[in-house]
Design a protein around this motif. Sequence first.
Motif, PDB file in Angstrom:
ATOM      1  N   UNK A  26       0.793  -1.225   0.000  1.00  0.00           N
ATOM      2  CA  UNK A  26       0.000   0.000   0.000  1.00  0.00           C
ATOM      3  C   UNK A  26       0.826   1.275   0.000  1.00  0.00           C
ATOM      4  N   UNK A  27       2.136   1.126  -0.020  1.00  0.00           N
ATOM      5  CA  UNK A  27       2.995   2.307  -0.028  1.00  0.00           C
ATOM      6  C   UNK A  27       3.101   2.832  -1.452  1.00  0.00           C
ATOM      7  N   UNK A  28       2.271   3.774  -1.778  1.00  0.00           N
ATOM      8  CA  UNK A  28       2.276   4.379  -3.096  1.00  0.00           C
ATOM      9  C   UNK A  28       2.532   5.871  -2.949  1.00  0.00           C
ATOM     10  N   UNK A  29       3.254   6.402  -3.910  1.00  0.00           N
ATOM     11  CA  UNK A  29       3.492   7.847  -3.926  1.00  0.00           C
ATOM     12  C   UNK A  29       3.737   8.258  -5.361  1.00  0.00           C
ATOM     13  N   UNK A  30       3.549   9.529  -5.631  1.00  0.00           N
ATOM     14  CA  UNK A  30       3.756  10.007  -6.990  1.00  0.00           C
ATOM     15  C   UNK A  30       5.205   9.816  -7.418  1.00  0.00           C
ATOM     16  N   UNK A  31       6.145  10.158  -6.542  1.00  0.00           N
ATOM     17  CA  UNK A  31       7.559   9.955  -6.827  1.00  0.00           C
ATOM     18  C   UNK A  31       8.085   8.880  -5.874  1.00  0.00           C
ATOM     19  N   UNK A  32       8.656   7.818  -6.393  1.00  0.00           N
ATOM     20  CA  UNK A  32       9.064   6.695  -5.541  1.00  0.00           C
ATOM     21  C   UNK A  32      10.262   7.031  -4.657  1.00  0.00           C
ATOM     22  N   UNK A  33      10.235   6.479  -3.448  1.00  0.00           N
ATOM     23  CA  UNK A  33      11.373   6.608  -2.563  1.00  0.00           C
ATOM     24  C   UNK A  33      12.373   5.501  -2.891  1.00  0.00           C
ATOM     25  N   UNK A  34      13.654   5.820  -2.702  1.00  0.00           N
ATOM     26  CA  UNK A  34      14.699   4.848  -2.977  1.00  0.00           C
ATOM     27  C   UNK A  34      15.388   4.462  -1.671  1.00  0.00           C
ATOM     28  N   UNK A  53       1.097   3.355 -16.727  1.00  0.00           N
ATOM     29  CA  UNK A  53       0.562   4.647 -16.305  1.00  0.00           C
ATOM     30  C   UNK A  53       1.506   5.302 -15.287  1.00  0.00           C
ATOM     31  N   UNK A  54       2.025   4.503 -14.362  1.00  0.00           N
ATOM     32  CA  UNK A  54       2.932   5.011 -13.335  1.00  0.00           C
ATOM     33  C   UNK A  54       4.246   5.496 -13.949  1.00  0.00           C
ATOM     34  N   UNK A  55       4.818   4.696 -14.841  1.00  0.00           N
ATOM     35  CA  UNK A  55       6.055   5.102 -15.511  1.00  0.00           C
ATOM     36  C   UNK A  55       5.838   6.379 -16.323  1.00  0.00           C
ATOM     37  N   UNK A  56       4.672   6.473 -16.946  1.00  0.00           N
ATOM     38  CA  UNK A  56       4.340   7.678 -17.700  1.00  0.00           C
ATOM     39  C   UNK A  56       4.256   8.890 -16.782  1.00  0.00           C
ATOM     40  N   UNK A  57       3.657   8.704 -15.605  1.00  0.00           N
ATOM     41  CA  UNK A  57       3.572   9.799 -14.635  1.00  0.00           C
ATOM     42  C   UNK A  57       4.956  10.262 -14.197  1.00  0.00           C
ATOM     43  N   UNK A  59       7.707  10.152 -16.010  1.00  0.00           N
ATOM     44  CA  UNK A  59       8.259  10.937 -17.120  1.00  0.00           C
ATOM     45  C   UNK A  59       7.650  12.338 -17.127  1.00  0.00           C
ATOM     46  N   UNK A  60       6.329  12.410 -16.956  1.00  0.00           N
ATOM     47  CA  UNK A  60       5.638  13.707 -16.991  1.00  0.00           C
ATOM     48  C   UNK A  60       5.996  14.583 -15.790  1.00  0.00           C
ATOM     49  N   UNK A  61       6.433  13.962 -14.698  1.00  0.00           N
ATOM     50  CA  UNK A  61       6.774  14.738 -13.494  1.00  0.00           C
ATOM     51  C   UNK A  61       8.083  15.497 -13.643  1.00  0.00           C
ATOM     52  N   UNK A  62       8.899  15.106 -14.607  1.00  0.00           N
ATOM     53  CA  UNK A  62      10.214  15.729 -14.784  1.00  0.00           C
ATOM     54  C   UNK A  62      10.142  16.892 -15.760  1.00  0.00           C
ATOM     55  N   UNK A  63      10.764  18.032 -15.442  1.00  0.00           N
ATOM     56  CA  UNK A  63      10.773  19.173 -16.370  1.00  0.00           C
ATOM     57  C   UNK A  63      11.388  18.835 -17.730  1.00  0.00           C
ATOM     58  N   UNK A  64      12.339  17.902 -17.742  1.00  0.00           N
ATOM     59  CA  UNK A  64      12.982  17.521 -19.005  1.00  0.00           C
ATOM     60  C   UNK A  64      12.351  16.280 -19.612  1.00  0.00           C
ATOM     61  N   UNK A  65      11.276  15.769 -18.992  1.00  0.00           N
ATOM     62  CA  UNK A  65      10.604  14.542 -19.441  1.00  0.00           C
ATOM     63  C   UNK A  65      11.550  13.345 -19.423  1.00  0.00           C
ATOM     64  N   UNK A  66      12.454  13.329 -18.454  1.00  0.00           N
ATOM     65  CA  UNK A  66      13.365  12.212 -18.272  1.00  0.00           C
ATOM     66  C   UNK A  66      13.472  11.904 -16.786  1.00  0.00           C
ATOM     67  N   UNK A  67      13.332  10.630 -16.441  1.00  0.00           N
ATOM     68  CA  UNK A  67      13.367  10.235 -15.037  1.00  0.00           C
ATOM     69  C   UNK A  67      14.231   8.981 -14.895  1.00  0.00           C
ATOM     70  N   UNK A 394       2.769  10.675 -25.824  1.00  0.00           N
ATOM     71  CA  UNK A 394       1.462  11.049 -26.352  1.00  0.00           C
ATOM     72  C   UNK A 394       0.634  11.863 -25.387  1.00  0.00           C
ATOM     73  N   UNK A 395       1.118  11.986 -24.148  1.00  0.00           N
ATOM     74  CA  UNK A 395       0.394  12.709 -23.109  1.00  0.00           C
ATOM     75  C   UNK A 395       1.145  13.936 -22.620  1.00  0.00           C
ATOM     76  N   UNK A 396       2.162  14.356 -23.340  1.00  0.00           N
ATOM     77  CA  UNK A 396       2.941  15.527 -22.944  1.00  0.00           C
ATOM     78  C   UNK A 396       2.355  16.798 -23.551  1.00  0.00           C
ATOM     79  N   UNK A 397       2.010  17.731 -22.696  1.00  0.00           N
ATOM     80  CA  UNK A 397       1.464  19.008 -23.157  1.00  0.00           C
ATOM     81  C   UNK A 397       2.474  19.750 -24.023  1.00  0.00           C
TER      82      UNK A 397
END
Length: 499
Positions: A26-34, A53-57, A59-67, A394-397
């Motif tokens: 149940x430990x879910x977060x937008x950005x994963x802890x390491x 969907x999570x991997x896509x999120x 990518x979208x969370x990064x300003x450069x679209x790279x995570x 396909x989901x990048x603004x």
Amino acid sequence: MSELLASLLLLTLSFLYFFFFFFIKNQKSDLPKSYPLIGSYISILANRHRRIQWLSDLVKSSPSATYTLRRPFGVRLILTGNRKNVEHILKTRFDIYTKGDFSKATLSDFLGNGIFNVDGENWKFQRQVSSHEFNTRTLRKFTETVVDTELFDRLIPILSESAQKKAVLDFQDVLQRFAFDNICKISFGYDPNYLLPCFPQAKFACAFDEAANISTKRFIYPVPIFWKVMKILNFGSERKLKIAVSEVRKFAQTIVREKKEELEKKSEIDSVDLLSRFLISGHCDEEFVTDVVNSFILAGRDTTSAALTWFFWLLSKNPNAEEEILKEIRGKTKSPVFDEVKDMVYTHASLCESMRLYPPVPLDTKAAESDDILPDGTVVKKGMRVAYVPYAMGRLESLWGEDWNKFRPERWLEREPATGKWVFVPRDPYTYCVFQAGPRICLGREMAFLQMKKIVAGVVGRFRVVPVAENGFDPVFTLGLTSRMEGGFPVKIEVRTEE
């Protein structure tokens, strides 16, 4: 003794896996802890049912679209949707971004040394031969004939009967059967009769599905030793994979041998299926030809059926687009299906738009053969895996604008000033990399569009495909070697009345 040690190791690894599964799920977060040693594996497990969907999120969370995702034991996976990075990986530094040992080992039992699982000279050789065969006019004409036969003699009658009986069909299954018959005819010159009114269970098709699904699951294990130990012990999913692959290869090898015998008996060679053309060209090694054909089946069956499944769902939610496609079909000829479909501009745009949102191959991974720096400054070390993510792109603004989440075929079209007709305006292949890009760009792209547009013309011109689902229900997009709609696509077929 070695088997005992392997068993103990497997039990230990299984305990750790289930520990994470039951106690930390149940430990879910937008950005994963390491964490030390295990990296972000807790988050990976927690999001296993919505992986793409999570991997896509991420990518979208990064300003450069790279995570950069940290996996167990210091392994790092770079995920990118950055257009410049994609061009760098697929074209500029194509020489250092290969399939890699990890991917090849994971898929070797299923795909062997087929074109989708090799690099270097082996890949160049297969690419050269395949490119020549795909570009022949004879193969294109043969493909048109195969698709038309499957469409008129099988698909349309099945849909007509379903409409008459008001039955519910799993349209995803129907489209997979259609595509499976097609690719077997085109690849082997063999008709498996998989799309029949009784919907038979073809042993080869079921084994192919099993092999593809289990091979995909190998990528999800925290470390490859999980599935490698099971393979050594011939245990669990690896035992199932061994049986499935054996069935797939046995079937394919039988077809290869029969085709060789058929060609030897002929005084004049008139066969146009891909297998015949490979054999006629002198490429007679049974293992090689089997690997090549299995790769083509994977590409030709699952990608087009996945694309069309999501296309028909989107069309059912966008009646204006459906009306435009219907006008285009009826504006060409009195028949809802016609020989030449390359000028179905709005339909082509609609298919592209559908695959932008739901790409048949939502993620593709490469391995770096040397140190490198991506255009956005991301440092890549030798041996690291780098994945570009079409689903995220396909989901990048930044690439598609504020209305990226809208199904809008018009974003691919412009009006011709003189006539007012629609003109298709393609995006560059590194913004829209649904068919890959660079030297590995999909050879069957035109064949896929030909097949899809013929199916759309035949089905939409005659029927409405109505999803059997409550309002507001969104089907789940699942990640595998190719994408699927989780649980199938139940629909009812309605005969379209002439207006």
